[in-house]
Design an enzyme around this catalytic site. Structure first.
Site, PDB file in Angstrom:
ATOM      1  NE  ARG A  71      33.820 -24.092 -10.271  1.00  0.00           N
ATOM      2  CZ  ARG A  71      34.525 -23.675 -11.149  1.00  0.00           C
ATOM      3  NH1 ARG A  71      34.309 -23.589 -12.508  1.00  0.00           N
ATOM      4  NH2 ARG A  71      35.270 -23.644 -10.570  1.00  0.00           N
ATOM      5  N   GLY A  84      33.513 -24.189 -16.751  1.00  0.00           N
ATOM      6  CA  GLY A  84      34.260 -23.967 -16.417  1.00  0.00           C
ATOM      7  C   GLY A  84      35.777 -24.476 -16.497  1.00  0.00           C
ATOM      8  CD1 TRP A 121      42.806 -20.450  -3.664  1.00  0.00           C
ATOM      9  CD2 TRP A 121      41.793 -18.336  -3.395  1.00  0.00           C
ATOM     10  NE1 TRP A 121      42.766 -19.291  -2.055  1.00  0.00           N
ATOM     11  CE2 TRP A 121      42.103 -18.709  -2.822  1.00  0.00           C
ATOM     12  CE3 TRP A 121      41.230 -17.451  -3.913  1.00  0.00           C
ATOM     13  CZ2 TRP A 121      41.701 -18.047  -1.511  1.00  0.00           C
ATOM     14  CZ3 TRP A 121      40.786 -16.073  -3.102  1.00  0.00           C
ATOM     15  CH2 TRP A 121      41.423 -16.523  -1.322  1.00  0.00           C
ATOM     16  CG  HIS A 122      35.990 -19.962  -4.971  1.00  0.00           C
ATOM     17  ND1 HIS A 122      35.339 -18.969  -5.623  1.00  0.00           N
ATOM     18  CD2 HIS A 122      34.791 -20.706  -5.512  1.00  0.00           C
ATOM     19  CE1 HIS A 122      35.056 -19.000  -6.925  1.00  0.00           C
ATOM     20  NE2 HIS A 122      34.559 -20.833  -6.665  1.00  0.00           N
ATOM     21  CB  ILE A 155      30.520 -16.168 -14.370  1.00  0.00           C
ATOM     22  CG1 ILE A 155      30.126 -14.610 -14.323  1.00  0.00           C
ATOM     23  CG2 ILE A 155      29.669 -16.857 -14.527  1.00  0.00           C
ATOM     24  CD1 ILE A 155      29.037 -13.967 -15.296  1.00  0.00           C
ATOM     25  CB  ALA A 177      34.125 -15.323  -7.654  1.00  0.00           C
ATOM     26  CB  CYS A 182      39.604 -18.979 -15.500  1.00  0.00           C
ATOM     27  SG  CYS A 182      38.443 -18.836 -14.335  1.00  0.00           S
TER      28      CYS A 182
END
Length: 222
Positions: free
Chosen positions: A72, A74, A78-79, A145, A159, A175
């Site tokens: 992606r 960016g 963290w997720h 995003i 997210a 980010c």
């Protein structure tokens, strides 16, 4: 409507990142081939750091925690539990309309947050959704995003920080941003708001953009 929503797993049924990514790629291939309708995957991930294509070495976890490289846009993020993830896999009606797509994603999240009394905004030059500096603190990011468009079909997505622990962000430069912080819907409102609490509202708001965004493939299920 030709847009489908698929809820993969919310707490306590967290979705492994690689499992979710494999499913994204499988659905993406089918949407590109016209074998499946555009689909939005909704879930919570087990804790993971992921690095977009622009991530620099100094932005990675300070303690050497493993990071999953992804395709992606960016940088590093963290997720994990407490964060609502949505992966729209959409055959875009306008292949050149990527900026419009991103702006619509931002508008969807802002509309959801307004229902909870959260004044979220966009910031020029910065993707995602933000809370501007106030008596609670400096500018802070509440939703991220990161997308990719391949063969006219989107991948990855958004997210939304609902009730997640912010400690993992202390280990990275999230980010790539060094002059702002992060926050959650729960922190901003003073009450617990979990991903499951906002799913229906998110789907409702996203559905309003179906006709504007999604190209209907020949033979799509109606």
């Amino acid at each position: 409507m030709t847009l489908e929503f698929s809820q993969l797993g919310l707490a306590p049924d967290f979705v492994d990142y690689m499992q979710g990514w494999d499913l994204q790629r499988d659905i993406h291939n089918k949407v590109v081939a016209g074998e499946k309708n555009s689909t939005v995957l909704i879930l919570e991930h087990a804790a993971v750091y992921t690095a977009g294509k622009l991530t620099e070495d100094h932005e990675r976890p300070f303690d050497g925690t493993p990071v999953v490289p992804v395709d992606r846009g960016g940088k590093l993020t963290w997720h994990g539990p407490g964060q609502l993830i949505a992966y729209p896999i959409l055959k875009l009606k306008n292949r050149a309309g990527i900026r419009d797509y991103v702006e619509r994603l931002e508008a969807i999240m802002i509309a959801v947050m307004q229902d909870y009394g959260i004044k979220a905004v966009t910031v020029k030059g910065r993707a995602g959704v933000w809370i501007l500096a106030d008596d609670k603190g400096p500018d802070r990011k509440i939703a991220a995003i990161g997308i990719r468009v391949l063969d006219g079909v989107t991948m990855h997505g958004v997210a939304i920080n609902c009730s997640n622990d912010l400690a993992p962000y202390a280990q990275i430069i999230a980010c790539g941003i060094t002059d702002a912080s992060v926050t959650t819907m729960s922190l901003e409102t003073g009450r617990t708001i979990n991903p499951a609490d906002i799913v229906d509202r998110f789907v409702e708001e996203f559905s309003k953009h179906d006709e504007a965004l999604v190209s209907t493939p020949e033979g799509a299920l109606q």
